[in-house]
Scaffold this motif. Structure first.
Motif, PDB file in Angstrom:
ATOM      1  N   SER A  39      -8.829  -9.359   2.366  1.00 49.22           N
ATOM      2  CA  SER A  39      -7.445  -8.871   2.336  1.00 49.22           C
ATOM      3  C   SER A  39      -7.210  -7.898   1.197  1.00 49.22           C
ATOM      4  N   PHE A  40      -8.068  -7.910   0.179  1.00 47.59           N
ATOM      5  CA  PHE A  40      -7.918  -7.003  -0.957  1.00 47.59           C
ATOM      6  C   PHE A  40      -8.889  -5.822  -0.903  1.00 47.59           C
ATOM      7  N   MET A  41      -9.720  -5.735   0.112  1.00 49.99           N
ATOM      8  CA  MET A  41     -10.680  -4.650   0.220  1.00 49.99           C
ATOM      9  C   MET A  41     -10.094  -3.472   0.972  1.00 49.99           C
ATOM     10  N   THR A  42     -10.653  -2.301   0.701  1.00 50.25           N
ATOM     11  CA  THR A  42     -10.292  -1.117   1.460  1.00 50.25           C
ATOM     12  C   THR A  42     -11.021  -1.126   2.797  1.00 50.25           C
ATOM     13  N   GLU A  43     -10.564  -0.290   3.717  1.00 48.27           N
ATOM     14  CA  GLU A  43     -11.193  -0.233   5.036  1.00 48.27           C
ATOM     15  C   GLU A  43     -12.635   0.243   4.930  1.00 48.27           C
ATOM     16  N   GLY A  44     -12.887   1.199   4.046  1.00 43.06           N
ATOM     17  CA  GLY A  44     -14.238   1.707   3.900  1.00 43.06           C
ATOM     18  C   GLY A  44     -15.206   0.662   3.375  1.00 43.06           C
ATOM     19  N   ALA A  52     -19.368  -9.167   2.257  1.00 42.94           N
ATOM     20  CA  ALA A  52     -19.152  -9.277   0.811  1.00 42.94           C
ATOM     21  C   ALA A  52     -17.934 -10.146   0.526  1.00 42.94           C
ATOM     22  N   LEU A  53     -17.981 -10.832  -0.611  1.00 46.03           N
ATOM     23  CA  LEU A  53     -16.878 -11.692  -1.024  1.00 46.03           C
ATOM     24  C   LEU A  53     -16.099 -11.121  -2.202  1.00 46.03           C
ATOM     25  N   ILE A  54     -16.629 -10.116  -2.866  1.00 46.65           N
ATOM     26  CA  ILE A  54     -15.975  -9.542  -4.040  1.00 46.65           C
ATOM     27  C   ILE A  54     -15.788  -8.048  -3.805  1.00 46.65           C
ATOM     28  N   PRO A  55     -14.553  -7.549  -3.933  1.00 49.17           N
ATOM     29  CA  PRO A  55     -14.339  -6.100  -3.762  1.00 49.17           C
ATOM     30  C   PRO A  55     -14.821  -5.334  -4.992  1.00 49.17           C
ATOM     31  N   PHE A  56     -15.828  -4.473  -4.813  1.00 44.81           N
ATOM     32  CA  PHE A  56     -16.377  -3.700  -5.919  1.00 44.81           C
ATOM     33  C   PHE A  56     -15.858  -2.275  -5.956  1.00 44.81           C
ATOM     34  N   ARG A  57     -15.265  -1.820  -4.882  1.00 46.24           N
ATOM     35  CA  ARG A  57     -14.804  -0.429  -4.819  1.00 46.24           C
ATOM     36  C   ARG A  57     -13.294  -0.305  -4.978  1.00 46.24           C
ATOM     37  N   SER A  60      -7.288  -3.109  -2.822  1.00 46.62           N
ATOM     38  CA  SER A  60      -6.267  -2.508  -1.961  1.00 46.62           C
ATOM     39  C   SER A  60      -5.200  -3.549  -1.643  1.00 46.62           C
ATOM     40  N   LEU A  61      -3.952  -3.178  -1.854  1.00 50.78           N
ATOM     41  CA  LEU A  61      -2.819  -4.057  -1.560  1.00 50.78           C
ATOM     42  C   LEU A  61      -1.992  -3.539  -0.383  1.00 50.78           C
ATOM     43  N   GLU A  62      -2.615  -2.724   0.464  1.00 52.02           N
ATOM     44  CA  GLU A  62      -1.872  -2.124   1.563  1.00 52.02           C
ATOM     45  C   GLU A  62      -1.337  -3.177   2.528  1.00 52.02           C
ATOM     46  N   ILE A 263      -4.012  -5.970   7.215  1.00 50.60           N
ATOM     47  CA  ILE A 263      -2.748  -6.644   7.516  1.00 50.60           C
ATOM     48  C   ILE A 263      -3.008  -8.025   8.087  1.00 50.60           C
ATOM     49  N   ARG A 264      -3.991  -8.139   8.961  1.00 48.05           N
ATOM     50  CA  ARG A 264      -4.317  -9.438   9.550  1.00 48.05           C
ATOM     51  C   ARG A 264      -4.791 -10.425   8.488  1.00 48.05           C
TER      52      ARG A 264
END
Length: 286
Positions: A39-44, A52-57, A60-62, A263-264
């Protein structure tokens, strides 16, 4: 003197148990951590790193911004949901417990007949249209009380509590009656305090039901200010899916990942978080 030193086999057995427990904990927590992280990752990043479990890039709060962008609608939906969770759970557990207590008494003349009628509802129901006509006839259509009164008593809850009350020793009630207590006093001052486990279990089931239930808000309520938050979130998701399909159809098919995935995932976190927080408080009484 007896040697209490641990052998290599016992140490290896403990280490193996710890590793197995850690693996089971990871398997249990992985779906929840996966949804939260996605939910916190970007689409890319979701496309490039699907597991992956950790967003490194970047974070995103969209998804959360889109959900909370509804503003007062979401807050109104939460107020309706909290109302039905609190009031509906309290009245449901209370009514089911009183009914189950009466059915647990062998001297109650209607015990067998009412038990058969309750069990009958587990296999046969009136259907959607007859239920809708009854709700409208009694004046509950387009009212927030339909969330509380319509599902007030469930057959499973009554049967479970009836079985529990039947196993309580009769000497408790007999001694209370010798002291002048009536059935109401016995129920609220003796039976309920020693039945916190089953009452908390039924309350937890009721809380989860009222929190996740959305169908009645669509069928029995037409006022948008009286629908629970689940209906509002469902409408937000449908609106987002329609707009995304219309604006970025080519990009979506190219990436093979729905742009509404953030969003989902955010919807899952928003809807599940309150129940996850409330569960330990119920667990402490079980």
């Amino acid at each position: 003197m007896r040697d209490y030193s641990r052998t290599a086999g016992s140490v290896a057995f403990d280490i193996l148990n710890i590793l197995i427990m850690l693996l089971l904990c990871f398997i249990t927590l992985y779906p929840f951590l996966f949804v939260v992280s996605r939910s916190f990752m970007t689409e890319g990043e979701r496309a490039a790193r699907p597991y992956a479990l950790i967003p490194f890039r970047g974070i995103s709060l969209e998804g959360y911004k889109y959900i909370l962008g509804a503003g007062s609608k979401v807050l109104t939906g939460y107020s309706i949901t909290f109302f039905r969770v609190i009031v509906g759970t309290f009245l449901s557990v209370l009514c089911e417990a009183m009914f189950a207590y009466a059915l647990s008494k062998k001297y109650y003349p209607l015990r067998g007949f009412l038990t058969v009628m309750i069990a009958f509802t587990l296999w046969f129901g009136g259907g959607l249209i007859p239920t809708f006509l009854v709700v409208r006839a009694v004046g509950l259509y387009n009212s927030i009380w339909v969330y509380v009164i319509a599902p007030l008593m469930g057959a499973w809850g009554i049967i479970i509590m009836r079985t529990f009350f039947s196993q309580l020793p009769e000497s408790l009630e007999e001694s209370a009656k010798l002291d002048g207590a009536n059935d109401v006093t016995i129920l609220f001052r003796i039976v309920f305090p020693i039945s916190t486990a089953v009452l908390a279990t039924m309350a937890l089931f009721s809380v989860v039901f009222h929190w996740n239930e959305w169908f009645m808000g669509i069928i029995y309520v037409s006022n948008p200010n009286k629908v629970p938050v689940m209906v509002i979130l469902y409408q937000i998701l449908r609106q987002a899916a329609r707009s995304i399909r219309g604006d970025t159809w080519g990009a979506e098919s190219e990436k093979n990942i729905p742009p509404s995935l953030s969003i989902r995932m955010a919807l899952i976190v928003v809807t599940a978080f309150p129940v996850v927080v409330a569960y330990p408080f119920f667990q402490s009484t079980l």
